[in-house]
Design an enzyme around this catalytic site. Structure first.
Site, PDB file in Angstrom:
ATOM      1  N   GLU A 117     -23.546   2.668  15.182  1.00 32.66           N
ATOM      2  CA  GLU A 117     -22.737   1.445  15.117  1.00 32.66           C
ATOM      3  C   GLU A 117     -23.249   0.350  16.042  1.00 32.66           C
ATOM      4  O   GLU A 117     -23.174  -0.831  15.714  1.00 32.66           O
ATOM      5  CB  GLU A 117     -21.265   1.774  15.427  1.00 32.66           C
ATOM      6  CG  GLU A 117     -20.590   2.643  14.381  1.00 32.66           C
ATOM      7  CD  GLU A 117     -20.961   4.114  14.468  1.00 32.66           C
ATOM      8  OE1 GLU A 117     -21.573   4.517  15.492  1.00 32.66           O
ATOM      9  OE2 GLU A 117     -20.673   4.866  13.520  1.00 32.66           O
ATOM     10  N   HIS A 164      -9.548   8.738  13.215  1.00 35.96           N
ATOM     11  CA  HIS A 164      -9.590   7.988  11.962  1.00 35.96           C
ATOM     12  C   HIS A 164      -8.412   7.028  11.812  1.00 35.96           C
ATOM     13  O   HIS A 164      -8.227   6.459  10.749  1.00 35.96           O
ATOM     14  CB  HIS A 164      -9.603   8.941  10.759  1.00 35.96           C
ATOM     15  CG  HIS A 164     -10.907   9.638  10.559  1.00 35.96           C
ATOM     16  ND1 HIS A 164     -11.347  10.625  11.389  1.00 35.96           N
ATOM     17  CD2 HIS A 164     -11.873   9.472   9.620  1.00 35.96           C
ATOM     18  CE1 HIS A 164     -12.527  11.059  10.956  1.00 35.96           C
ATOM     19  NE2 HIS A 164     -12.869  10.370   9.891  1.00 35.96           N
TER      20      HIS A 164
END
Lengths: 329, 375
Positions: free
Chosen positions: A63, A132
């Site tokens: 990322e 998540h």
């Protein structure tokens, strides 16, 4: 395009990127699994097929790399739209976001702009496993130089994403995962208010519910239930956390004299605490009761079996509204 | 927009792993005594390039000396000197074209000046200001990076954008040995390799990250060996040998411009001075360690070589010294003046348009200042 059609937020976001890719050759979309798969939530579905692997492409799984490369591309004339896959998987990109994307304009006195969009599928309510379901907006909102927005319905998702891609500044675009697949009537050709403007989603006279992103539908549901009981609740959708629309929010609260802020994120040192502070500083003399909050608890996001305990609910909102000192005034 | 499809071909398919490994010893073309060293595969650069580099070296050394003096006089907040590393500083710029980009760190001010940036502007951040001073687009020099290795990814992005548009841009991304331990170093090499972007990752291995020696950064045989893990060719070069640097870096740039992807070049050099004026190297290394490096000084070696070949005489040499003096005079004059500071600048460049909140905060300061003036 038909003026109004029924579509999901995922489809609206997809349409926004498709239209932006068509409109401007500088727009590129990239991230993890956004290519042939179309993203784990299928938000980028079909973009590689239509625009090719040079306009919408998969990257290595990293990322910081994704955002760092996006910053460089934005420095050199592109308008990258990157996907972080999941809220909690965006944290490796934090330094690139905070020290570089957010500061590049300032540390070059405006000579280098980084017009880029960081799309973050975010928050809970989907029965997701750990890492998540984070509500990470406070980290971003605390960083000068970033815009932070969160849509709550398909039409606004389309309009806000188009505006985010056109923005000269980096925009953290928070996409409520639990709203991805809920359908609504949307006229994508209708203009939406700019980034920085809040809107009244439901008129009301007794108290104001202030929400954003995934909390807006719950606030609207609570207002509907309250109406059945004879109480008129106004619902303000912030849309844009940064810049913050003091004017609309304060006018709304002054009109009712009571307010509850509803947000999924943990309440401590949060966007909801900022909203309470700002509104109290500006509207103290119009208030009949302290502004209250219904937020997530100050705990790591709970497992699927227990998330209903954590998330703001209609009942918890209505109970809180009941406590707004109705005995006075 | 011209789209270059080759940018997305995976280079791994055709690579022979052995070709990715650096040479056992750093490439040297002129030894510390100024004698040419024959090398298979690398020739000495042409005399004009060597003489040009010499002139730049003299100016770079003078720049370092003057900057150190300006710190002592309180005209610079801090200065991380590249004394002893000037060969790296000037050659990494000399191999670039005007349209190429340089991504420097805080220790690369001399490289920025070698690129043609005004020395006073180049020292803006180090005099304690909040911005980079020079215009990155006009100079094709990114703002100096203070966090380590984060800018290497920006370099990859700039190169990738250029490549997508079919532009012949090459990006020279600088870092030190310490930065190779950072995650973004790894991500940048990996992304550059996968997307085959034209970036030269040029590591100035000066043996120290403030006080921490190279042995605590890596157990790899060399930093250039790290390239093979990404499918990026690595090369080692004597960082105090202008000739070797020009040849190796020049070849890397040509290769990148031809579309053959990134390269990792490790220059072996030494941080002769302290990390910055705030450092105390006596706490972590001995003078005995420093002394041998003084004999390997990049200027001394090139000067001996050029004089030996009749490429440099006293007259040319004093001409270069005079140019360097003018540079130093410009630094003293520019940094001797106090720059005006305006509180409005603090709010003006946070966003393209200030938010309502920033306007309020700026108005608050304006009000405070007007009341102070009224007193």
């Amino acid at each position: 395009m038909m003026p109004a059609e029924k579509l999901t937020m995922a489809a609206a976001l997809n349409r926004a990127m498709r239209d932006a890719l068509r409109a401007d050759p500088a727009v590129v979309v990239f991230g993890e699994d956004v290519g042939p798969l179309g993203g784990v939530f299928r938000v980028t579905d079909g973009l590689t097929a239509e625009f090719g692997d040079q306009r919408c492409f998969d990257t290595p799984l990293a990322e910081s790399g994704i955002l760092g490369m996006a910053i460089g591309m934005a420095m050199n004339g592109m308008r990258p739209v990157v996907e972080m896959q999941f809220d909690a998987f965006a944290y490796p990109a934090f330094e690139q976001l905070v020290s570089h994307a957010a500061k590049m304009r300032n540390r070059t006195r405006g000579r280098l702009e980084v017009p880029l969009v960081i799309r973050v599928p975010y928050a809970g309510g989907i029965g997701g496993v750990e890492h998540h379901c984070d509500s990470s907006e406070a980290y971003y909102a605390h960083t000068p130089g970033l815009h932070v927005v969160a849509p709550s319905d398909p039409a606004d998702a389309y309009g806000l994403l188009r505006k985010a891609i056109e923005s000269a500044d980096p925009v953290v675009f928070l996409e409520p995962k639990k709203l991805y697949f809920s359908k609504a009537e949307a006229d994508l050709t209708a203009p939406v208010p700019p980034i920085g403007k809040a809107v009244i989603r439901r008129p009301g006279t007794d108290a104001t519910l202030i929400a954003y992103g995934p909390a807006v539908p719950i606030a609207l549901e609570a207002a509907e239930a309250a109406a059945q009981e004879g109480r008129s609740l106004q619902v303000v959708d912030l849309r844009s956390i940064v810049p913050f629309d003091d004017e609309t929010v304060c006018a709304a609260v002054r009109s009712t004299g009571r307010a509850v802020v509803v947000a999924e994120a943990a309440g401590f040192a949060s966007v909801s605490s900022e909203v309470v502070a700002r509104v109290t500083e500006r509207c103290f003399h119009s208030l009949h009761a302290p502004i209250r909050r219904v937020t997530g608890f100050d705990i790591p996001y709970p497992p699927p079996k227990l998330e209903h305990v954590h998330l703001p609910s209609v009942d918890r909102i209505l109970d809180t509204v009941d406590e707004l000192q109705w005995e006075y005034a | 927009m011209v789209i270059v499809w080759q940018a997305f071909q995976n280079p791994c398919m055709t690579r022979d792993a052995a070709l990715l490994l650096p040479s056992t010893e750093p490439v040297t073309l002129i030894d510390p005594d100024g004698h040419p060293v024959p090398h298979v595969g690398h020739d000495l650069p042409d005399p004009q390039a060597l003489v040009g580099a010499y002139a730049a070296l003299i100016s770079a050394r003078r720049f370092n000396d003057q900057a150190n003096a300006l710190v002592r006089q309180g005209r610079l907040a801090v200065y991380p000197s590249s004394h002893g590393q000037e060969a790296c500083q000037v050659t990494c710029v000399q191999v670039l074209d005007d349209g190429d980009w340089l991504f420097p760190t805080y220790r690369d001010s001399a490289a920025i000046v070698a690129r043609g940036v005004d020395p006073v502007q180049a020292l803006t951040l180090l005099r304690g200001d909040w911005h980079s001073g020079y215009d990155p687009h006009a100079t094709r020099v990114a703002p100096q990076a203070t966090p380590l290795a984060t800018h290497l990814l920006h370099a990859v992005g700039v190169a990738h954008a250029a490549r997508l548009r079919g532009e012949p841009t090459v990006v020279m991304a600088l870092c030190g040995d310490g930065a190779t331990s950072e995650g973004d170093f790894h991500e940048a090499l990996n992304f550059a390799a996968v997307f085959r972007t034209p970036v030269i990752f040029f590591i100035q291995n000066n043996e120290y990250a403030i006080s921490v020696p190279l042995a605590r950064q890596t157990a790899a045989p060399s930093l250039a060996h790290k390239g093979i893990g990404y499918g990026v060719p690595g090369e080692r070069v004597d960082g105090n040998d202008v000739a070797a640097l020009l040849t190796v870096l020049g070849a890397a740039v040509a290769r990148a411009r031809a579309g053959e992807g990134p390269q990792l070049v490790e220059a072996h050099t030494y941080r002769v001075q302290a990390h910055t004026n705030a450092d105390d190297p006596g706490r972590y290394r001995s003078a005995d360690e420093v002394t041998p490096w003084l004999a390997r000084d990049p200027i001394l070696r090139l000067e001996t070589h050029l004089r030996g070949r009749g490429l440099l005489d006293d007259q040319t040499s004093s001409g270069y010294a005079e140019q360097a003096d003018q540079l130093a005079a410009r630094m003293r004059a520019g940094l001797g003046e106090d720059t005006p500071s305006d509180y409005r600048d603090l709010f003006a460049h946070v966003y393209a348009e200030p938010t309502p909140q920033l306007r309020e905060q700026q108005a608050l300061v304006a009000d405070e200042l007007s009341r102070e003036e009224a007193r």
